[in-house]
Design a protein around this motif. Structure first.
Motif, PDB file in Angstrom:
ATOM      1  N   UNK A   9       2.929   5.690  -2.749  1.00 24.26           N
ATOM      2  CA  UNK A   9       1.936   4.644  -2.596  1.00 24.26           C
ATOM      3  C   UNK A   9       1.552   4.087  -3.961  1.00 24.26           C
ATOM      4  N   UNK A  10       0.926   2.926  -3.922  1.00 22.00           N
ATOM      5  CA  UNK A  10       0.442   2.252  -5.126  1.00 22.00           C
ATOM      6  C   UNK A  10      -1.002   2.693  -5.368  1.00 22.00           C
ATOM      7  N   UNK A  11      -1.221   3.488  -6.415  1.00 23.09           N
ATOM      8  CA  UNK A  11      -2.567   4.025  -6.614  1.00 23.09           C
ATOM      9  C   UNK A  11      -3.516   3.037  -7.282  1.00 23.09           C
ATOM     10  N   UNK A  12      -3.031   1.824  -7.634  1.00 23.30           N
ATOM     11  CA  UNK A  12      -3.960   0.811  -8.153  1.00 23.30           C
ATOM     12  C   UNK A  12      -4.630   0.039  -7.016  1.00 23.30           C
ATOM     13  N   UNK A  13      -4.215   0.310  -5.777  1.00 20.68           N
ATOM     14  CA  UNK A  13      -4.931  -0.167  -4.598  1.00 20.68           C
ATOM     15  C   UNK A  13      -5.926   0.923  -4.194  1.00 20.68           C
ATOM     16  N   UNK A  14      -7.128   0.527  -3.813  1.00 23.01           N
ATOM     17  CA  UNK A  14      -8.173   1.514  -3.514  1.00 23.01           C
ATOM     18  C   UNK A  14      -7.662   2.584  -2.557  1.00 23.01           C
ATOM     19  N   UNK A  15      -7.900   3.848  -2.899  1.00 26.70           N
ATOM     20  CA  UNK A  15      -7.466   4.948  -2.042  1.00 26.70           C
ATOM     21  C   UNK A  15      -8.458   6.090  -2.119  1.00 26.70           C
ATOM     22  N   UNK A  51      16.008   8.405  -2.419  1.00 29.46           N
ATOM     23  CA  UNK A  51      15.970   9.798  -2.837  1.00 29.46           C
ATOM     24  C   UNK A  51      14.907  10.619  -2.091  1.00 29.46           C
ATOM     25  N   UNK A  52      14.062   9.960  -1.306  1.00 29.35           N
ATOM     26  CA  UNK A  52      12.900  10.634  -0.719  1.00 29.35           C
ATOM     27  C   UNK A  52      13.314  11.725   0.271  1.00 29.35           C
ATOM     28  N   UNK A  53      14.302  11.460   1.095  1.00 26.66           N
ATOM     29  CA  UNK A  53      14.721  12.433   2.104  1.00 26.66           C
ATOM     30  C   UNK A  53      15.252  13.707   1.458  1.00 26.66           C
ATOM     31  N   UNK A  54      15.939  13.564   0.314  1.00 23.30           N
ATOM     32  CA  UNK A  54      16.463  14.746  -0.374  1.00 23.30           C
ATOM     33  C   UNK A  54      15.336  15.623  -0.899  1.00 23.30           C
ATOM     34  N   UNK A  55      14.256  15.022  -1.357  1.00 25.07           N
ATOM     35  CA  UNK A  55      13.094  15.799  -1.800  1.00 25.07           C
ATOM     36  C   UNK A  55      12.473  16.523  -0.600  1.00 25.07           C
ATOM     37  N   UNK A  56      12.339  15.827   0.521  1.00 29.78           N
ATOM     38  CA  UNK A  56      11.783  16.447   1.729  1.00 29.78           C
ATOM     39  C   UNK A  56      12.618  17.644   2.168  1.00 29.78           C
ATOM     40  N   UNK A  82       0.835  -1.200   0.000  1.00 30.04           N
ATOM     41  CA  UNK A  82       0.000   0.000   0.000  1.00 30.04           C
ATOM     42  C   UNK A  82       0.874   1.256   0.000  1.00 30.04           C
ATOM     43  N   UNK A  83       1.560   1.543   1.106  1.00 30.89           N
ATOM     44  CA  UNK A  83       2.542   2.616   1.169  1.00 30.89           C
ATOM     45  C   UNK A  83       3.931   1.995   1.036  1.00 30.89           C
ATOM     46  N   UNK A  84       4.718   2.491   0.107  1.00 33.27           N
ATOM     47  CA  UNK A  84       6.046   1.932  -0.149  1.00 33.27           C
ATOM     48  C   UNK A  84       6.975   2.208   1.039  1.00 33.27           C
ATOM     49  N   UNK A  85       7.724   1.213   1.510  1.00 32.22           N
ATOM     50  CA  UNK A  85       8.674   1.459   2.607  1.00 32.22           C
ATOM     51  C   UNK A  85       9.703   2.525   2.237  1.00 32.22           C
ATOM     52  N   UNK A  86       9.958   3.425   3.152  1.00 30.83           N
ATOM     53  CA  UNK A  86      10.901   4.518   2.882  1.00 30.83           C
ATOM     54  C   UNK A  86      12.286   4.009   2.508  1.00 30.83           C
ATOM     55  N   UNK A  87      12.711   2.897   3.129  1.00 30.56           N
ATOM     56  CA  UNK A  87      14.067   2.426   2.874  1.00 30.56           C
ATOM     57  C   UNK A  87      14.282   2.001   1.429  1.00 30.56           C
TER      58      UNK A  87
END
Length: 343
Positions: free
Chosen positions: A288-294, A145-150, A136-141
């Motif tokens: 997150x995976x948007x093909x899972x209901x959200x 690159x995610x922390x650099x965007x933050x 559902x939500x992708x693990x941060x690890x």
């Protein structure tokens, strides 16, 4: 055999005779459940009570006495379910299970078994790439690159603030297409409650807005954006008005993740993917995976605005990315144009 036990066995035989003629008779199913409960088999009893509730459906046309019995059966099922959960919790605690520290996957399996949660899976509307994990939500690890965007959130927010000063720049996220049939889209069609301002849209830069957001685009320079000419990436500021909701829905393809960087996130603005509901918090990104209901909910008194962009799933290899891109370019050369994916 005691007189009481004999009574339960007699009742069991009577119920079986009725069920032999009609296996969905609610009264007989409840009677069999009662007899089994009296004989000490509460699990078996609950299964017959549950069958009676399913057979009764919405209860229309049933006698009031049967409705009363069904309510009693429902209470018995709930009590049995709670006893079963308590038993599992006690037994697993002895095996070292702690819901807050043990395996998330095992914890979910337990919730599914107990009926506390339902199973959500990828349901893309357009294209399914098989054998990808159901996350559902992708693990941060897995997103280095995610922390650099933050870290660039304040600079991105400054560019957003300048654009928000011109509210007419934002357009409803769901707009009709002249070259395709247009459904209601859950009341979102042309609805300004959910609006967007694109820096990139359907794989093409929107130069008038992009030139005003150099820090935003620089922050995404090292991000593995999902690139398919004419379709993706899309990079946008998404605004959800105070009190507005985006109804449950699924995305189109499961080879990418949708990323959110909250920039204006008032308390009470929330997002659900499958079983997992989270509050947006300014500067804290997720994918997150948007093909899972959200679905999205802004139960605050202030508009919520986030940066959205789409990236390849880390499980998709470079070869597979190239092939997926080539596949959709081939699709788009057949006819006058493709189907915009959106985010």
């Amino acid at each position: 055999m005691s007189t009481t036990e004999q009574g339960y066995r007699t009742a069991l035989e009577a119920a079986d005779r009725v069920l032999a003629l009609n296996a969905r008779d609610p009264g007989a199913l409840i009677a069999k459940g009662d007899a089994l409960a009296g004989l000490g088999d509460s699990r078996a009893a609950a299964s017959f009570y549950s069958s009676a509730l399913r057979a009764a459906g919405d209860g229309k046309g049933l006698a009031p006495a049967v409705i009363t019995q069904l309510r009693r059966a429902q209470a018995a099922v709930q009590a049995q379910s709670q006893r079963f959960e308590d038993h599992l919790t006690h037994s697993l605690a002895g095996a070292g299970f702690n819901p807050s520290t043990s395996s998330d996957r095992f914890a979910l399996s337990l919730d599914l078994m107990a009926g506390r949660k339902r199973l959500y899976q990828q349901e893309p509307h357009f294209y399914l790439f098989p054998c990808l994990p159901q996350i559902q939500f992708q693990p941060r690890e897995s997103l280095p690159w995610l922390a650099a965007v933050e870290a660039e959130a304040s600079g991105i927010r400054a560019e957003l603030d300048a654009l928000l000063a011109e509210p007419d720049l934002f357009r409803p996220y769901v707009e009709p297409r002249a070259d395709r049939p247009n459904g209601d889209a859950f009341g979102m069609m042309s609805n300004a409650d959910w609006s967007a301002l694109f820096l990139w849209k359907d794989g093409e830069e929107q130069p008038d807005i992009a030139r005003r957001c150099p820090r935003t685009l620089a922050a995404l320079a090292e991000v593995p954006l999902c690139r398919v000419p004419g379709r993706t990436p899309s990079i946008l500021f998404s605004k959800l008005k105070a009190g507005a909701r985006i109804p449950p829905h699924h995305g189109l393809i499961n080879t990418r993740l949708i990323c959110h960087l909250p920039l204006i996130a008032p308390a009470g603005s929330r997002f659900r993917v499958g079983n997992d509901t989270r509050e947006w918090r300014e500067g804290q990104a997720w994918a997150f995976d948007d093909t899972i209901e959200h679905e999205a909910m802004n139960d605050s008194g202030q508009d919520r605005t986030i940066l959205i962009f789409d990236v390849w799933k880390p499980e998709i290899s470079e070869e597979e990315r190239a092939l997926v891109s080539a596949l959709f370019q081939a699709v788009d050369t057949y006819g006058a144009g493709g189907q915009a994916w959106g985010v």
